[in-house]
Design a protein around this motif. Structure first.
Motif, mmCIF file in Angstrom:
data_model
loop_
_atom_site.group_PDB
_atom_site.id
_atom_site.type_symbol
_atom_site.label_atom_id
_atom_site.label_comp_id
_atom_site.label_asym_id
_atom_site.label_seq_id
_atom_site.Cartn_x
_atom_site.Cartn_y
_atom_site.Cartn_z
ATOM 1 N N PRO A 110 0.831 -1.210 0.000
ATOM 2 C CA PRO A 110 0.000 0.000 0.000
ATOM 3 C C PRO A 110 0.867 1.262 0.000
ATOM 4 O O PRO A 110 1.798 1.385 0.793
ATOM 5 C CB PRO A 110 -0.797 -0.112 1.307
ATOM 6 N N VAL A 111 0.580 2.169 -0.909
ATOM 7 C CA VAL A 111 1.303 3.439 -0.998
ATOM 8 C C VAL A 111 0.289 4.542 -1.269
ATOM 9 O O VAL A 111 -0.411 4.514 -2.283
ATOM 10 C CB VAL A 111 2.356 3.427 -2.128
ATOM 11 N N GLY A 112 0.208 5.502 -0.368
ATOM 12 C CA GLY A 112 -0.746 6.592 -0.556
ATOM 13 C C GLY A 112 -0.343 7.547 -1.661
ATOM 14 O O GLY A 112 -1.175 8.186 -2.271
ATOM 15 N N ALA A 113 0.973 7.632 -1.913
ATOM 16 C CA ALA A 113 1.514 8.524 -2.941
ATOM 17 C C ALA A 113 1.051 9.961 -2.744
ATOM 18 O O ALA A 113 0.750 10.670 -3.703
ATOM 19 C CB ALA A 113 1.139 8.022 -4.338
ATOM 20 N N ASP A 114 1.001 10.385 -1.471
ATOM 21 C CA ASP A 114 0.585 11.756 -1.179
ATOM 22 C C ASP A 114 1.551 12.782 -1.756
ATOM 23 O O ASP A 114 1.164 13.903 -2.082
ATOM 24 C CB ASP A 114 0.467 11.951 0.340
ATOM 25 N N ASP A 115 2.819 12.388 -1.863
ATOM 26 C CA ASP A 115 3.836 13.284 -2.411
ATOM 27 C C ASP A 115 4.171 12.938 -3.857
ATOM 28 O O ASP A 115 5.251 13.261 -4.361
ATOM 29 C CB ASP A 115 5.110 13.229 -1.561
ATOM 30 N N GLY A 116 3.245 12.269 -4.520
ATOM 31 C CA GLY A 116 3.443 11.945 -5.923
ATOM 32 C C GLY A 116 4.555 10.938 -6.138
ATOM 33 O O GLY A 116 4.781 10.040 -5.322
ATOM 34 N N VAL A 117 5.288 11.108 -7.228
ATOM 35 C CA VAL A 117 6.314 10.147 -7.617
ATOM 36 C C VAL A 117 7.448 10.078 -6.593
ATOM 37 O O VAL A 117 8.174 9.081 -6.529
ATOM 38 C CB VAL A 117 6.864 10.511 -9.017
ATOM 39 N N ALA A 118 7.594 11.098 -5.767
ATOM 40 C CA ALA A 118 8.648 11.098 -4.748
ATOM 41 C C ALA A 118 8.484 9.942 -3.765
ATOM 42 O O ALA A 118 9.467 9.450 -3.195
ATOM 43 C CB ALA A 118 8.657 12.429 -3.998
ATOM 44 N N ASP A 119 7.249 9.472 -3.572
ATOM 45 C CA ASP A 119 7.004 8.368 -2.650
ATOM 46 C C ASP A 119 7.479 7.027 -3.212
ATOM 47 O O ASP A 119 7.517 6.035 -2.487
ATOM 48 C CB ASP A 119 5.510 8.277 -2.320
ATOM 49 N N CYS A 120 7.817 6.998 -4.489
ATOM 50 C CA CYS A 120 8.256 5.747 -5.119
ATOM 51 C C CYS A 120 9.745 5.474 -4.893
ATOM 52 O O CYS A 120 10.203 4.331 -5.008
ATOM 53 C CB CYS A 120 7.996 5.790 -6.627
ATOM 54 N N ILE A 121 10.499 6.524 -4.583
ATOM 55 C CA ILE A 121 11.958 6.429 -4.549
ATOM 56 C C ILE A 121 12.483 5.486 -3.479
ATOM 57 O O ILE A 121 13.494 4.807 -3.671
ATOM 58 C CB ILE A 121 12.577 7.832 -4.345
#
Length: 259
Positions: free
Chosen positions: A90-101
């Motif tokens: 689970p990833v909320g990706a609240d900070d967009g692509v930065a959360d993928c790093i």
């Protein structure tokens, strides 16, 4: 283990394309862009071969400009796409692509660069290529230092320059397709161009690979920064479309041709 990683990459690539672009009807912004792309292509056919369709880096601010929730039944956001990936945490990706790093590091089988490039450029009738001209500057932005980070992954305080590029490959063989000697008074070879640079050591080589030994990435003289600045902010490259894929191999993870 490698087979599992490869399977994960392919699954992620397919889902990013489908969820961001092909689930149901595309968002209004994508529909408008699609119509614009079709009109541009028709105009290009009418005006003859050789015309270039330029895309501005200011057209799309970041990933969320395309990957966003349009309505309850049309959610193209990063978070919604990741929810549909089997086995993805689970990833909320609240900070967009930065959360993928944190998981998709710079290197490795599931590096962010590898996953995203595969998703956006692989497959016939790829939606990003056919409807968004496959333009690198929708995602990558040019900095004052000549770097092209993904918007959303830049250092705080970074300023972006607006550039316009066309997606055309006028040098399928790499640098030497353009940088070559045409005649005695028209020598555009790498060696001849380098010879004109004040204080640059003599370099007789005709291969861009020889530049990497001095122009290492991560240094003030990084090859990428010099090439991006020289080409994208120069006066002569526009007739070649200011195109990224003149130098970068779209079919090979966007690596520089010859490197």
């Amino acid at each position: 283990m490698k087979k599992l990683l490869l399977a994960f990459v392919l699954a992620l690539a397919a889902l990013l394309v489908v969820t961001g672009c092909k689930t149901g009807q595309p968002p209004a912004e994508q529909q408008e862009q699609s119509s614009e792309s079709q009109s541009a292509e028709q105009g290009q056919e009418k005006s003859g071969e050789g015309d270039l369709v330029f895309i501005s880096s200011a057209d799309k601010e970041n990933c969320e400009a395309c990957h966003r929730k349009v309505s309850e039944d049309r959610d193209y956001s990063l978070a919604a796409g990741l929810e549909k990936l089997e086995g993805h945490p689970p990833v909320g990706a609240d900070d967009g692509v930065a959360d993928c790093i944190s998981c998709h590091q710079k290197d490795g089988d599931i590096s962010l660069k590898k996953v995203i490039h595969v998703a956006h450029y692989s497959g016939e009738d790829n939606h990003f290529v056919t409807n968004y001209d496959g333009s690198c500057v929708h995602c990558h932005k040019l900095t004052d230092e000549g770097q092209l980070p993904v918007a959303g992954l830049e250092e705080p305080g970074t300023y972006f320059k607006t550039i316009k590029v066309a997606s055309v490959d006028k040098s399928p063989g790499g640098c030497n397709d353009c940088h070559r000697k045409v005649s005695d008074d028209k020598d555009y070879s790498l060696a001849a161009e380098i010879e004109k640079l004040e204080s640059h050591p003599e370099t007789p080589s005709e291969s861009v690979a020889d530049c990497a030994s001095c122009h290492a990435e991560g240094t003030p003289l990084a090859l990428s920064a010099i090439m991006h600045t020289g080409h994208l902010l120069g006066e002569n490259y526009e007739k070649y479309g200011n195109s990224c894929i003149n130098c970068h191999d779209q079919s090979n993870k966007m690596l520089v041709k010859g490197l």
